[in-house]
Design an enzyme around this catalytic site. Structure first.
Site, mmCIF file in Angstrom:
data_model
loop_
_atom_site.group_PDB
_atom_site.id
_atom_site.type_symbol
_atom_site.label_atom_id
_atom_site.label_comp_id
_atom_site.label_asym_id
_atom_site.label_seq_id
_atom_site.Cartn_x
_atom_site.Cartn_y
_atom_site.Cartn_z
ATOM 1 N N GLU A 8 -46.056 44.289 -11.561
ATOM 2 C CA GLU A 8 -46.542 45.524 -11.616
ATOM 3 C C GLU A 8 -47.749 45.474 -12.370
ATOM 4 O O GLU A 8 -48.012 46.107 -13.580
ATOM 5 C CB GLU A 8 -45.530 46.398 -12.703
ATOM 6 C CG GLU A 8 -44.028 46.345 -11.875
ATOM 7 C CD GLU A 8 -43.053 47.236 -12.694
ATOM 8 O OE1 GLU A 8 -43.067 47.360 -13.618
ATOM 9 O OE2 GLU A 8 -42.085 47.824 -11.994
ATOM 10 N N ASP A 39 -33.564 47.204 -10.076
ATOM 11 C CA ASP A 39 -34.120 47.900 -11.445
ATOM 12 C C ASP A 39 -33.149 48.556 -11.930
ATOM 13 O O ASP A 39 -33.354 49.687 -12.096
ATOM 14 C CB ASP A 39 -35.346 48.394 -10.947
ATOM 15 C CG ASP A 39 -36.319 48.751 -12.294
ATOM 16 O OD1 ASP A 39 -35.784 48.137 -13.357
ATOM 17 O OD2 ASP A 39 -37.196 49.547 -12.177
ATOM 18 N N GLU A 75 -32.876 54.173 -18.480
ATOM 19 C CA GLU A 75 -33.975 54.706 -17.843
ATOM 20 C C GLU A 75 -33.375 55.279 -16.504
ATOM 21 O O GLU A 75 -34.041 56.496 -16.157
ATOM 22 C CB GLU A 75 -34.782 53.515 -17.585
ATOM 23 C CG GLU A 75 -35.922 53.748 -16.339
ATOM 24 C CD GLU A 75 -36.720 52.468 -16.027
ATOM 25 O OE1 GLU A 75 -36.475 51.436 -16.760
ATOM 26 O OE2 GLU A 75 -37.555 52.719 -15.215
HETATM 27 O O1 GCW Z 1 -37.614 49.345 -14.609
HETATM 28 C C1 GCW Z 1 -39.087 49.301 -14.495
HETATM 29 C C2 GCW Z 1 -39.653 50.255 -15.514
HETATM 30 C C3 GCW Z 1 -40.764 49.782 -16.115
HETATM 31 C C4 GCW Z 1 -40.759 48.393 -16.726
HETATM 32 C C5 GCW Z 1 -40.228 47.378 -15.595
HETATM 33 C C6 GCW Z 1 -39.940 46.230 -16.018
HETATM 34 C C7 GCW Z 1 -41.623 47.401 -18.732
HETATM 35 O O2 GCW Z 1 -39.720 51.419 -14.761
HETATM 36 O O3 GCW Z 1 -41.050 50.815 -16.999
HETATM 37 O O4 GCW Z 1 -41.710 48.044 -17.737
HETATM 38 O O5 GCW Z 1 -39.136 47.787 -14.949
HETATM 39 O O6 GCW Z 1 -38.836 45.742 -16.389
HETATM 40 O O7 GCW Z 1 -40.884 45.270 -16.402
#
Ligand code: GCW
Length: 627
Positions: free
Chosen positions: A255, A330, A358
């Site tokens: 990311e 995720d 989340e």
């Molecule tokens: O779940 C996703 C989230 C991001 C997060 C990423 C991660 C900290 O949307 O906000 O960043 O994973 O775990 O690195």
């Protein structure tokens, strides 16, 4: 008898009329200051002296005992050291007896807190650690951090990562390291080590005395000698201030974060370089496997961690731990377990669980997460892991977690990190009776309220799965904030892995992601029997159906219903469950203090509205395909 009833009623009344904002969490001991404590002077002695209801308590050191373990016999606590005694004291206060030792050595909270005070995926206010005051890091709130420390110690949490994995390089500048030292000093007596998330490219923005003439480096290449020297000097600087500093957590090449790929190096090159820097001080590196869109761009996202790490297994230094999320995608309300845990055999591994909700309704929805984590341990045996990390749900909100019931997830995380064999039910019961004192046994006329509350907590995760992602539908959450449904989500400029349509693949013929051998072949990453089981539509558990299979709308489910009808069934059931939670909450009103009752009630109304909205949006959308 009449006297007793009167006493009970008075106690209940006192309980109910006291202003109650939830700040005390599950630690509702009233100071009684009557116990005489014999044994070493330590924090455990303080706690017992203040809160223990008995007349006498005894603390005993036994050097032959296991680290952190305790033994409670009557009101005598025995342990190897002060921290063990402290754990034992808290256990005694909650009524435990017998021997107990932690299953995992590493029981760590991960705070996704940014230096500007915001929290990534935080739903309970701003950071308790960081903020800016006139451009400088805010002053440490000692009493709040002590409260935080004792809450953690009470459930055995022994480490905390103070900042977001999307880490600012500033974290490693002197001014912040000095703050970290202040936190470490407050947390140490409670047995909590501090760790930091680091930005892999930190040497390119933080100058270091004696390295490159005090100028920032032009590279962060892990094989470059000056880069290595920079990290060694940085580790030395940190350990001089904090001799028991835990180590670093790293999100690299994921990311948009920098990492070793930027220099054509591997994850192992990157992790080992950092590991070498902290090794002289017994520090560890927790290297995350949450990667996608870098080296294996274009591949099914759930496969990329294994693709990237499998060939590196065995190449990591012994103080590197690979930290992986419980599911391969995720933190969805339900995922099959992440197959990286099967594929890595010669590298230490930790699981990363997400306490903050989340994808589970933020801190608006009541969702008790222990059942989800227990489900994970059913696939990934705890003995495969050396530790557990939990992404914290803690913020400056008066009640710490936003939703009063979200405190139960912090509690459950700690208890499962201590003992992953505890049942969701026993943990919920412990938490409820400590958090809502009126549910305790000594007020027996009211204990009948315990079981509906327990049942509500235990059903809440499945209800959430039902109204958010039945039969394996996944990642159809609204863009960016991940709250609410957006099944038609597609933004051409975004990576395809962020777009809901990529995951459900609905069209006029069918729905679901084919991850079998005829599709992305993600099933091949699983050990047997799961590999064959998930690959075959006849044996794939229906809870994962649309995760692993693309099925025609006419596909018959075990219930005899067709796919769309089955979805309807689950959405309806999810909504009905929440309706029932609302009913239960009304029913227990007389025994819950006013403020907490109201605050939970308001959130529950939201949850119900949202569950109905999820149902409508999704059924309308998918109905337009299935006809
Ligand atoms: O779940 C996703 C989230 C991001 C997060 C990423 C991660 C900290 O949307 O906000 O960043 O994973 O775990 O690195």
């Amino acid at each position: 008898m009449r006297k007793l009833t009167l006493l009970i009623l008075t106690m209940v009344f006192v309980q109910l009329t006291k202003a109650e904002d939830g700040h005390q969490l599950w630690l509702r001991y009233q100071p009684v200051n009557k116990a005489k404590v014999t044994g070493p002077e330590c924090l455990a002695a303080d706690k017992l002296r203040t809160y223990f209801l008995g007349e006498n308590a005894t603390l005993v050191f036994d050097p032959s005992m296991k680290e952190d373990a305790y033994q409670i016999k009557g009101s005598t606590v025995t342990a190897k050291n002060e921290i063990g005694l402290l754990y034992g004291a808290y256990a005694l206060l909650r009524g435990e007896q017998g021997y107990s030792a932690p299953y995992f050595n590493l029981r760590i909270l991960n705070h996704w807190d940014n230096l500007d005070g915001s929290i990534e995926r935080g739903y309970a206010g701003r950071s308790i650690f960081w903020d800016l005051e006139n451009g400088q890091p805010k002053a440490v709130n000692t009493s709040l951090i002590e409260e935080y420390a004792s809450a953690n110690a009470s459930i055995g949490i022994n480490g905390t990562v103070l900042n977001n994995v999307n880490a600012s390089p500033k974290m490693l500048s002197a001014i912040y390291i000095n703050k970290v030292k202040e936190y470490a000093d407050i947390l140490r007596p409670y047995g909590i080590k501090v760790y930091l998330s680091v930005n892999f490219a930190s040497p390119m923005s933080v100058p270091m005395k004696g390295i490159n003439n005090g100028k920032v480096l032009k590279t962060a290449d892990p094989l470059n000698p000056t880069v290595k020297a920079w990290w060694k000097a940085k580790a030395k600087e940190i350990y001089q201030l904090i001799p028991d500093f835990g180590g670093f957590l790293v999100k690299a090449n994921s990311e948009g974060q920098p990492g070793p790929f930027d220099y054509n190096r591997t994850h192992a090159d990157g992790a080992n370089m950092l590991a070498e820097a902290v090794a002289p001080y017994k520090g560890i590196i927790m290297w995350r496997s949450f990667v996608y869109g870098a080296k294996h761009k274009g591949e099914d996202r759930v496969k990329q961690a294994v693709s990237e790490f499998k060939e590196l297994d065995g190449k990591f230094r012994s103080n590197v731990i690979l930290q992986s999320k419980n599911g391969p995608l995720d933190f969805q309300p339900r995922e099959p377990y992440a197959p990286i845990f099967d594929n890595i055999r010669r590298t230490k591994q930790m699981a990363e669980l997400q306490i903050t909700q989340e994808y589970l309704g933020h801190s608006r929805h009541l969702v008790y997460l222990a059942p989800m984590w227990r489900e994970f341990f059913g696939f990934v045996a705890p003995e495969r892991l050396v530790g557990i990390a939990g992404v914290a749900n803690i913020g400056l909100d008066k009640n710490w977690c936003g939703h009063h019931f979200a405190q139960a997830n912090w509690y459950a995380f700690g208890r499962l990190a201590w003992n992953p064999m505890l049942t969701s039910e026993s943990i919920a019961k412990e938490w409820l009776t400590q958090t809502f004192k009126s549910l305790q046994d000594n007020l027996s006329p009211l204990t009948s309220h315990l079981s509906p509350l327990l049942s509500m907590m235990l059903r809440s995760r499945e209800a959430c799965v039902d109204y958010m992602m039945p039969i394996g539908l996944h990642h159809i959450f609204a863009f960016d904030h991940h709250y609410g449904p957006e099944p038609n989500g597609f933004i051409p400029q975004y990576p395809i892995e962020w777009c809901p349509v990529y995951y459900h693949k609905a069209d006029s013929l069918g729905i679901g992601f084919d991850r079998t051998h005829t599709g992305s072949d993600a099933t091949a990453q699983y050990r047997e029997p799961y590999c064959s089981m998930y690959d075959d539509i006849n044996t794939c558990p229906e809870r994962y159906l649309l995760w692993f299979h693309h099925v025609p709308w006419s596909h018959r489910m075990k219930s005899g219903r067709m796919v769309y009808e089955e979805m309807q069934f689950h959405y309806n059931r999810g909504v009905e469950e929440v309706e029932d939670f609302v009913r239960i909450w009304q029913e227990v009103k007389p025994i819950i203090d006013e403020q907490r009752w109201q605050e939970v009630n308001t959130r529950m109304q939201h949850q119900l509205e949202n569950a109905r909205e999820w149902r409508k949006v999704r059924l309308d959308y998918f109905g337009s395909f299935s006809k």
